[in-house]
Scaffold this motif. Sequence first.
Motif, PDB file in Angstrom:
ATOM      1  N   ARG A 119      -5.374  -4.598   4.940  1.00 16.75           N
ATOM      2  CA  ARG A 119      -5.151  -3.876   6.194  1.00 16.75           C
ATOM      3  C   ARG A 119      -6.442  -3.935   7.014  1.00 16.75           C
ATOM      4  O   ARG A 119      -7.542  -3.719   6.482  1.00 16.75           O
ATOM      5  N   TYR A 120      -6.295  -4.212   8.310  1.00 13.97           N
ATOM      6  CA  TYR A 120      -7.455  -4.389   9.182  1.00 13.97           C
ATOM      7  C   TYR A 120      -7.168  -3.766  10.549  1.00 13.97           C
ATOM      8  O   TYR A 120      -6.027  -3.749  11.003  1.00 13.97           O
ATOM      9  N   VAL A 177     -12.580   1.664   5.086  1.00  9.67           N
ATOM     10  CA  VAL A 177     -11.893   2.903   4.743  1.00  9.67           C
ATOM     11  C   VAL A 177     -11.334   2.751   3.336  1.00  9.67           C
ATOM     12  O   VAL A 177     -10.529   1.854   3.080  1.00  9.67           O
ATOM     13  N   THR A 178     -11.772   3.600   2.425  1.00  8.55           N
ATOM     14  CA  THR A 178     -11.233   3.568   1.066  1.00  8.55           C
ATOM     15  C   THR A 178      -9.881   4.257   1.074  1.00  8.55           C
ATOM     16  O   THR A 178      -9.779   5.452   1.369  1.00  8.55           O
ATOM     17  N   PHE A 179      -8.845   3.494   0.782  1.00  7.82           N
ATOM     18  CA  PHE A 179      -7.475   3.989   0.878  1.00  7.82           C
ATOM     19  C   PHE A 179      -7.198   5.035  -0.193  1.00  7.82           C
ATOM     20  O   PHE A 179      -7.449   4.816  -1.377  1.00  7.82           O
ATOM     21  N   SER A 181      -9.515  -1.933   5.230  1.00  2.00           N
ATOM     22  CA  SER A 181      -9.176  -1.113   4.072  1.00  2.00           C
ATOM     23  C   SER A 181      -9.801  -1.724   2.828  1.00  2.00           C
ATOM     24  O   SER A 181      -9.765  -2.940   2.642  1.00  2.00           O
ATOM     25  N   MET A 210       0.857  -1.185   0.000  1.00  2.00           N
ATOM     26  CA  MET A 210       0.000   0.000   0.000  1.00  2.00           C
ATOM     27  C   MET A 210       0.889   1.228   0.000  1.00  2.00           C
ATOM     28  O   MET A 210       1.641   1.477   0.956  1.00  2.00           O
ATOM     29  N   GLN A 224      -4.217   6.309   7.887  1.00  2.00           N
ATOM     30  CA  GLN A 224      -5.561   6.741   7.499  1.00  2.00           C
ATOM     31  C   GLN A 224      -6.614   5.956   8.278  1.00  2.00           C
ATOM     32  O   GLN A 224      -7.636   6.506   8.713  1.00  2.00           O
ATOM     33  N   MET A 225      -6.358   4.665   8.493  1.00  2.00           N
ATOM     34  CA  MET A 225      -7.319   3.833   9.211  1.00  2.00           C
ATOM     35  C   MET A 225      -7.366   4.163  10.705  1.00  2.00           C
ATOM     36  O   MET A 225      -8.444   4.198  11.307  1.00  2.00           O
ATOM     37  N   ARG A 253      -2.319   0.643  -4.585  1.00  2.00           N
ATOM     38  CA  ARG A 253      -2.090  -0.717  -4.088  1.00  2.00           C
ATOM     39  C   ARG A 253      -1.436  -1.541  -5.191  1.00  2.00           C
ATOM     40  O   ARG A 253      -1.832  -1.503  -6.354  1.00  2.00           O
ATOM     41  N   SER A 273      -8.412  -5.006   1.160  1.00  2.00           N
ATOM     42  CA  SER A 273      -7.090  -4.813   0.573  1.00  2.00           C
ATOM     43  C   SER A 273      -5.931  -4.927   1.566  1.00  2.00           C
ATOM     44  O   SER A 273      -4.980  -4.164   1.511  1.00  2.00           O
ATOM     45  N   CYS A 321      -1.569   3.820   4.583  1.00  2.00           N
ATOM     46  CA  CYS A 321      -2.907   3.246   4.709  1.00  2.00           C
ATOM     47  C   CYS A 321      -3.316   3.081   6.168  1.00  2.00           C
ATOM     48  O   CYS A 321      -4.425   3.457   6.561  1.00  2.00           O
TER      49      CYS A 321
END
Length: 287
Positions: free
Chosen positions: A205-206, A245-247, A157, A134, A143-144, A251, A203, A140
Amino acid sequence: MKPIRKAVFPVAGLGTRFLPATKAIPKEMLPVVDRPLIQYAVDEAREAGIEQMIFVTGRGKSAIEDHFDIAFELEKTMSERGKDLSVLAPTRLGPGNCAYVRQQEPMGLGHAIWCARAIVGDEPFAIFLPDEFMHGSPGCMKQMVDAYAQVGGNLISVLEVPRAQVSAYGVIAPGKADGALTEVTGLVEKPPVDKAPSNLIISGRYILQPEVMRVLEHQEKGAGGEVQLTDAMAAMIGHQPFHAVTFDGARYDCGSKAGYIQANLAVALERPDIADEVRAFALDLLK
């Protein structure tokens, strides 16, 4: 609301798509220009304020442990020759800031995460899939974490892809959207194209609450005969807040050869020390 202090990196996979390169080297140690994939993921975690890195490893993965340790002979030789050691600074994880646990059998992503349950404890935690590269600033996970401060609960993500590609990914069923945040009303792993609830894919990331470990403890095998993290998360929807969350970034699927080459080119073209040379070569190659 507890802060996100811990991150789990499932790195026990065999990397068979990159054989023979990964016969003796973990796929997570493959470099994008001059940093291994796992280093990029750890740097992203640090940027997000995460303090403890938990690596779920397997046999033949000791290079990852060595990478984040002190390399005495190398550092001593470099120091004696007057070379700058600052390039090695990001590879050091302090005492107590990393932990390693084995996943003895390849039983799926959900099982790998469950292997870290004792170290995660009763805290929310992040998950990084290192071969999902990412690329963006802020990262990413930063942002999360910022989104988590607003809504709490569980976050994943997501990225938008052409609908024809959704059968290769975990896909969300979207609810109400607010900017980059989308409520998640359902999740499905690798659905047929005609049955996919959206084209928003998970994508790599959690941020999850610790209750997911209790779900995984009794989780049955799902798609591919493996314990799927997506199935466990789906079971939590409706019991806890769940958002995507839209990164805002790019990617690259470094689990595939094409994606790995793309990541190397993208990063190289942003590097002042090599960008001009790489760009000139690429343009000449495409003539």
